[in-house]
Design a protein around this motif. Structure first.
Motif, PDB file in Angstrom:
ATOM      1  N   LYS A   1      18.468  -7.990  21.581  1.00 62.08           N
ATOM      2  CA  LYS A   1      18.523  -9.543  21.270  1.00 62.08           C
ATOM      3  C   LYS A   1      19.721  -9.938  20.694  1.00 62.08           C
ATOM      4  O   LYS A   1      19.808 -11.087  21.032  1.00 62.08           O
ATOM      5  CB  LYS A   1      17.226  -9.339  20.148  1.00 62.08           C
TER       6      LYS A   1
ATOM      7  N   PRO B   1      15.265 -22.216  13.042  1.00 58.76           N
ATOM      8  CA  PRO B   1      15.929 -20.251  13.475  1.00 58.76           C
ATOM      9  C   PRO B   1      15.277 -19.177  13.950  1.00 58.76           C
ATOM     10  O   PRO B   1      15.684 -18.623  14.232  1.00 58.76           O
ATOM     11  CB  PRO B   1      15.633 -19.824  12.281  1.00 58.76           C
TER      12      PRO B   1
ATOM     13  N   TYR C   1      10.932 -11.235  30.766  1.00 58.32           N
ATOM     14  CA  TYR C   1      12.569 -10.700  31.300  1.00 58.32           C
ATOM     15  C   TYR C   1      13.595 -10.085  30.532  1.00 58.32           C
ATOM     16  O   TYR C   1      14.563  -9.738  31.404  1.00 58.32           O
ATOM     17  CB  TYR C   1      13.670 -12.052  31.862  1.00 58.32           C
ATOM     18  N   THR C   2      13.881 -10.294  29.355  1.00 52.96           N
ATOM     19  CA  THR C   2      14.528  -9.544  28.162  1.00 52.96           C
ATOM     20  C   THR C   2      14.459  -7.989  28.671  1.00 52.96           C
ATOM     21  O   THR C   2      15.584  -7.124  29.151  1.00 52.96           O
ATOM     22  CB  THR C   2      14.787  -9.658  26.950  1.00 52.96           C
TER      23      THR C   2
ATOM     24  N   PRO D   1      20.850 -15.816  27.767  1.00 44.61           N
ATOM     25  CA  PRO D   1      19.804 -14.765  29.130  1.00 44.61           C
ATOM     26  C   PRO D   1      21.021 -14.441  29.768  1.00 44.61           C
ATOM     27  O   PRO D   1      21.081 -13.664  30.481  1.00 44.61           O
ATOM     28  CB  PRO D   1      19.846 -16.324  29.637  1.00 44.61           C
TER      29      PRO D   1
ATOM     30  N   ALA E   1      22.039 -21.577  14.263  1.00 44.23           N
ATOM     31  CA  ALA E   1      23.297 -22.400  15.713  1.00 44.23           C
ATOM     32  C   ALA E   1      23.009 -21.633  17.082  1.00 44.23           C
ATOM     33  O   ALA E   1      23.525 -21.321  17.265  1.00 44.23           O
ATOM     34  CB  ALA E   1      24.256 -22.125  14.876  1.00 44.23           C
TER      35      ALA E   1
ATOM     36  N   GLY F   1      25.283 -17.844   6.142  1.00 51.02           N
ATOM     37  CA  GLY F   1      24.158 -16.976   5.963  1.00 51.02           C
ATOM     38  C   GLY F   1      23.013 -17.578   6.085  1.00 51.02           C
ATOM     39  O   GLY F   1      22.590 -18.022   7.696  1.00 51.02           O
ATOM     40  N   HIS F   2      22.081 -16.651   5.777  1.00 41.07           N
ATOM     41  CA  HIS F   2      20.574 -17.317   6.158  1.00 41.07           C
ATOM     42  C   HIS F   2      20.078 -17.703   5.211  1.00 41.07           C
ATOM     43  O   HIS F   2      19.567 -18.254   3.852  1.00 41.07           O
ATOM     44  CB  HIS F   2      20.020 -16.263   5.774  1.00 41.07           C
TER      45      HIS F   2
ATOM     46  N   GLY G   1      12.535 -25.616  18.997  1.00 43.79           N
ATOM     47  CA  GLY G   1      12.928 -24.184  19.555  1.00 43.79           C
ATOM     48  C   GLY G   1      11.726 -23.285  19.179  1.00 43.79           C
ATOM     49  O   GLY G   1      10.845 -23.161  19.260  1.00 43.79           O
TER      50      GLY G   1
ATOM     51  N   LEU H   1      12.579 -20.839  35.879  1.00 42.99           N
ATOM     52  CA  LEU H   1      12.912 -19.541  35.708  1.00 42.99           C
ATOM     53  C   LEU H   1      13.615 -18.194  36.621  1.00 42.99           C
ATOM     54  O   LEU H   1      13.361 -18.402  38.125  1.00 42.99           O
ATOM     55  CB  LEU H   1      12.140 -18.243  35.366  1.00 42.99           C
ATOM     56  N   VAL H   2      14.696 -17.863  36.216  1.00 47.99           N
ATOM     57  CA  VAL H   2      15.625 -17.473  37.091  1.00 47.99           C
ATOM     58  C   VAL H   2      16.046 -15.920  36.201  1.00 47.99           C
ATOM     59  O   VAL H   2      16.045 -16.367  35.601  1.00 47.99           O
ATOM     60  CB  VAL H   2      17.007 -17.651  37.347  1.00 47.99           C
TER      61      VAL H   2
HETATM   62  C1  LIG Z   1      18.051 -11.465  25.977  1.00 45.75           C
HETATM   63  C2  LIG Z   1      17.213 -12.382  26.076  1.00 45.75           C
HETATM   64  C3  LIG Z   1      17.439 -13.287  27.489  1.00 45.75           C
HETATM   65  C4  LIG Z   1      16.236 -14.380  27.696  1.00 45.75           C
HETATM   66  N1  LIG Z   1      16.548 -15.331  29.016  1.00 45.75           N
HETATM   67  C5  LIG Z   1      16.718 -16.098  29.082  1.00 45.75           C
HETATM   68  C6  LIG Z   1      16.301 -16.931  30.157  1.00 45.75           C
HETATM   69  O1  LIG Z   1      17.002 -16.075  31.032  1.00 45.75           O
HETATM   70  N2  LIG Z   1      15.624 -18.144  29.909  1.00 45.75           N
HETATM   71  C7  LIG Z   1      15.172 -18.543  28.859  1.00 45.75           C
HETATM   72  O2  LIG Z   1      14.710 -20.204  28.616  1.00 45.75           O
HETATM   73  N3  LIG Z   1      15.300 -17.915  27.972  1.00 45.75           N
HETATM   74  C8  LIG Z   1      15.846 -16.897  27.624  1.00 45.75           C
HETATM   75  N4  LIG Z   1      15.853 -16.660  26.670  1.00 45.75           N
HETATM   76  C9  LIG Z   1      14.426 -16.875  25.580  1.00 45.75           C
HETATM   77  C10 LIG Z   1      15.556 -17.856  24.726  1.00 45.75           C
HETATM   78  O3  LIG Z   1      17.313 -17.140  24.303  1.00 45.75           O
HETATM   79  C11 LIG Z   1      15.360 -18.175  23.560  1.00 45.75           C
HETATM   80  O4  LIG Z   1      14.314 -19.128  23.686  1.00 45.75           O
HETATM   81  C12 LIG Z   1      16.333 -19.557  22.654  1.00 45.75           C
HETATM   82  O5  LIG Z   1      17.587 -18.902  22.333  1.00 45.75           O
HETATM   83  C13 LIG Z   1      15.870 -20.123  21.401  1.00 45.75           C
HETATM   84  O6  LIG Z   1      16.609 -21.504  21.250  1.00 45.75           O
HETATM   85  P1  LIG Z   1      16.061 -20.767  18.768  1.00 45.75           P
HETATM   86  O7  LIG Z   1      17.590 -22.682  18.885  1.00 45.75           O
HETATM   87  O8  LIG Z   1      15.001 -21.718  19.050  1.00 45.75           O
HETATM   88  O9  LIG Z   1      16.451 -19.405  18.896  1.00 45.75           O
HETATM   89  P2  LIG Z   1      18.093 -19.248  18.933  1.00 45.75           P
HETATM   90  O10 LIG Z   1      19.127 -19.846  20.389  1.00 45.75           O
HETATM   91  O11 LIG Z   1      17.407 -17.913  18.589  1.00 45.75           O
HETATM   92  O12 LIG Z   1      18.705 -19.566  17.789  1.00 45.75           O
HETATM   93  C14 LIG Z   1      18.972 -18.859  16.414  1.00 45.75           C
HETATM   94  C15 LIG Z   1      19.756 -19.167  15.675  1.00 45.75           C
HETATM   95  O13 LIG Z   1      19.303 -19.410  14.071  1.00 45.75           O
HETATM   96  C16 LIG Z   1      20.349 -18.106  14.015  1.00 45.75           C
HETATM   97  N5  LIG Z   1      18.597 -17.796  12.145  1.00 45.75           N
HETATM   98  C17 LIG Z   1      18.456 -16.838  12.814  1.00 45.75           C
HETATM   99  N6  LIG Z   1      17.444 -16.597  11.409  1.00 45.75           N
HETATM  100  C18 LIG Z   1      18.085 -17.772  10.488  1.00 45.75           C
HETATM  101  C19 LIG Z   1      18.101 -17.653   9.194  1.00 45.75           C
HETATM  102  N7  LIG Z   1      17.337 -17.703   8.169  1.00 45.75           N
HETATM  103  N8  LIG Z   1      18.397 -18.582   8.571  1.00 45.75           N
HETATM  104  C20 LIG Z   1      19.907 -19.425   9.426  1.00 45.75           C
HETATM  105  N9  LIG Z   1      20.000 -18.931  10.704  1.00 45.75           N
HETATM  106  C21 LIG Z   1      19.236 -18.409  11.199  1.00 45.75           C
HETATM  107  C22 LIG Z   1      20.142 -17.172  14.436  1.00 45.75           C
HETATM  108  O14 LIG Z   1      21.893 -16.676  14.333  1.00 45.75           O
HETATM  109  C23 LIG Z   1      20.368 -18.087  15.600  1.00 45.75           C
HETATM  110  O15 LIG Z   1      22.105 -18.928  15.793  1.00 45.75           O
HETATM  111  C24 LIG Z   1      15.832 -15.126  26.081  1.00 45.75           C
HETATM  112  C25 LIG Z   1      16.608 -14.666  24.759  1.00 45.75           C
HETATM  113  C26 LIG Z   1      17.004 -13.122  24.724  1.00 45.75           C
HETATM  114  C27 LIG Z   1      16.850 -12.291  24.112  1.00 45.75           C
END
Ligand SMILES: Cc1cc2nc3c(=O)[nH]c(=O)nc-3n(C[C@H](O)[C@H](O)[C@H](O)COP(=O)(O)OP(=O)(O)OC[C@H]3O[C@@H](n4cnc5c(N)ncnc54)[C@H](O)[C@@H]3O)c2cc1C
Length: 458
Positions: free
Chosen positions: A130, A110, A171-172, A46, A11, A77-78, A301, A354-355
């Motif tokens: 994170k 995920p 950035y983190t 972010p 999510a 759940g996972h 993602g 990027l910001v």
């Molecule tokens: C501190 C921080 C700052 C950031 N700043 C920026 C920024 O400024 N600009 C930018 O573009 N990006 C930034 N990012 C990166 C960005 O957050 C990620 O690239 C983005 O969240 C990726 O999206 P995603 O949907 O792939 O994963 P996520 O957004 O991480 O979502 C993954 C989801 O899957 C769930 N999940 C995990 N494992 C499982 C599983 N086994 N089963 C079911 N659900 C699961 C998690 O709980 C979460 O809900 C930052 C990241 C961090 C940590």
């Protein structure tokens, strides 16, 4: 297919935006959309460093899934394994029970987990930055160190508690170091004796910080961090961590009780359970976001290696929120097209930049070809986040928090989440027992058989 079962895993930026696009494209009641996720919110990561510094409340960055979706069913759940042969996802519920979730179309989003290296003591002693829980814990932990240091007469203990080391110049790491350093500045007004003892370090094995910003802005970021009093050490990493010491690869042993590890993210181990090719752990997909050889499975993602059609210089899309949320629109369209037997669309996106919010009035932004710093960058950064959060309620909370800080200053009350001896490392926080491909198949068959016995054929 009468009422297709569409299962989305995760999510986050990719998953939540996918279900929202699916709901817009599919007439109500025509599909069963399930979202498998450990939490019922999308984390707007972010802005997480601003939660760690107390500028934003945790609720401001947690976008409620229930508010943002209409008919999606949440499966808590996972997902710990995917068996494409029987079209089943195995979910480990928060109770520890395993449950099979059947799909006609599967979307995997995920994200990633913090990448742990084989450094002695890292798993036991390092803090992650994170998750929402980690951000809240980190703030409490940092404030607790200052309180305890102020209460101690032992100069060695004071030095250990007042030194904070952040590993990772992305950035983190940069935003976390800058915002927590500012939190310490505010807190130190109450502890005048500590002002000269508090030290913040940022270390990275790379030769520069924030390489995504380009050379000029990257150098500016370095100068800004140093002018804030953060000691930045490049081309250096961590050799060993203990409860009260961090040894760097240049041989320096620093008395320290707080190591914050932000040095990279690994794709979710879930992607390996499909037994399909991966790129450094990211599941390979085509430009249509479909897994080659599995017509009913899509991925996007941070956990997917998506060909980057718009940029020749990098073969795969970067793991950023910007890409994940845009891939969601394409994946939703392609899921629907695959059900209707239409041609799938290719994902193509040009990086918008990027910001980086360095807290206080400092920020840097690279938007298209423009490079900004200072107040214009801060305005762009805050404006970008305000428009990007998908919930009006969260947007209102964020704006209110920023305004409150402007007019009332920072607050350093500790919330009581951190206490010594409690497992807080990111390794413990992210421990999920994923299945390998063989165990996934066996568990899938067993769980489906149980279902058939209890409820009949389907
Ligand atoms: C501190 C921080 C700052 C950031 N700043 C920026 C920024 O400024 N600009 C930018 O573009 N990006 C930034 N990012 C990166 C960005 O957050 C990620 O690239 C983005 O969240 C990726 O999206 P995603 O949907 O792939 O994963 P996520 O957004 O991480 O979502 C993954 C989801 O899957 C769930 N999940 C995990 N494992 C499982 C599983 N086994 N089963 C079911 N659900 C699961 C998690 O709980 C979460 O809900 C930052 C990241 C961090 C940590």
């Amino acid at each position: 297919m009468s009422r297709p079962r569409i299962v989305v895993v995760g999510a986050g930026f990719g998953g939540l935006h996918t279900v929202r696009h699916l709901e817009r494209r599919i007439p109500t009641g025509m599909a069963d959309i399930a979202l498998v996720a450990p939490h019922d919110y999308m984390l707007y990561s972010p802005l997480l460093p601003q939660v760690a510094s107390g500028l934003l409340t945790p609720q401001s960055v947690a976008m409620s899934v229930h508010r943002l979706t209409k008919e999606t069913r949440l499966v808590p759940g996972h997902a710990i394994g995917v068996d494409p042969a029987s079209r089943v996802v195995i979910v480990c519920r928060p109770t520890g029970e395993l449950a099979p979730v059947r799909y006609d179309r599967l979307v995997l989003a995920p994200g990633g987990v913090t990448r742990a290296f084989d450094i002695p003591g890292l798993a036991e002693h390092a803090y992650g930055a994170k998750t929402l829980a980690e951000a809240v814990l980190l703030r409490d932990h940092v404030l607790a160190q200052l309180e305890l240091a102020n209460d101690s007469r032992d100069p060695i203990e004071r030095e250990e508690r007042c030194r904070f080391i952040v590993v990772g110049g992305g950035y983190t790491g940069v935003e976390t170091a800058a915002s927590l350093m500012r939190l310490c500045e505010v807190a130190a007004r109450r502890y005048p004796e500590l002002r000269s003892v508090i030290r913040w370090h940022l270390v990275d094995i790379a030769p520069k910080v924030l390489p995504e910003l380009g050379d000029r802005l990257g150098r500016k970021a370095l100068d800004l961090l140093r002018s804030m009093g953060i000691e930045v050490k490049l081309k250096v990493s961590v050799r060993e961590v203990t409860a009260d010491k961090v040894v760097l690869t240049d041989g320096r042993a620093l008395p320290c009780r707080t190591l914050i590890w932000t040095a990279g993210v690994s794709p979710s181990p879930l992607m390996e359970t499909l037994d399909k090719p991966t790129q450094k752990g990211r599941l390979e997909v085509g430009a249509d976001l479909r897994v080659p050889g599995l017509d009913d499975v899509f991925a996007l993602g941070d956990a997917a290696a998506v060909p980057n059609l718009a940029h020749e210089e990098s073969a795969y899309c970067p793991p950023t929120a910007q890409y994940a949320s845009r891939q969601a629109a394409t994946v939703a369209e392609n899921v629907v097209s695959s059900i209707l037997g239409r041609r799938l669309k290719e994902f193509r996106h040009r990086d918008m930049g990027l910001v980086v919010d360095l807290s206080g009035n400092d920020a840097l932004a690279r938007i298209m070809q423009m490079e900004l710093s200072g107040l214009p960058a801060l305005a762009v950064t805050r404006g970008y986040h305000t428009l990007s959060v998908p919930s009006t309620t969260a947007r209102a909370r964020i704006l209110a928090n920023w305004a409150i800080r402007r007019f009332t200053g920072g607050d350093t009350a500790r919330l009581g989440f951190a206490h010594e001896g409690r497992p807080s490392s990111f390794v413990a926080n992210e421990a999920v027992d994923y299945l390998d491909a063989q165990r996934t198949r066996r568990e899938g068959e067993r769980l489906l058989e149980n279902l058939r016995e209890r409820y009949g054929e389907d």
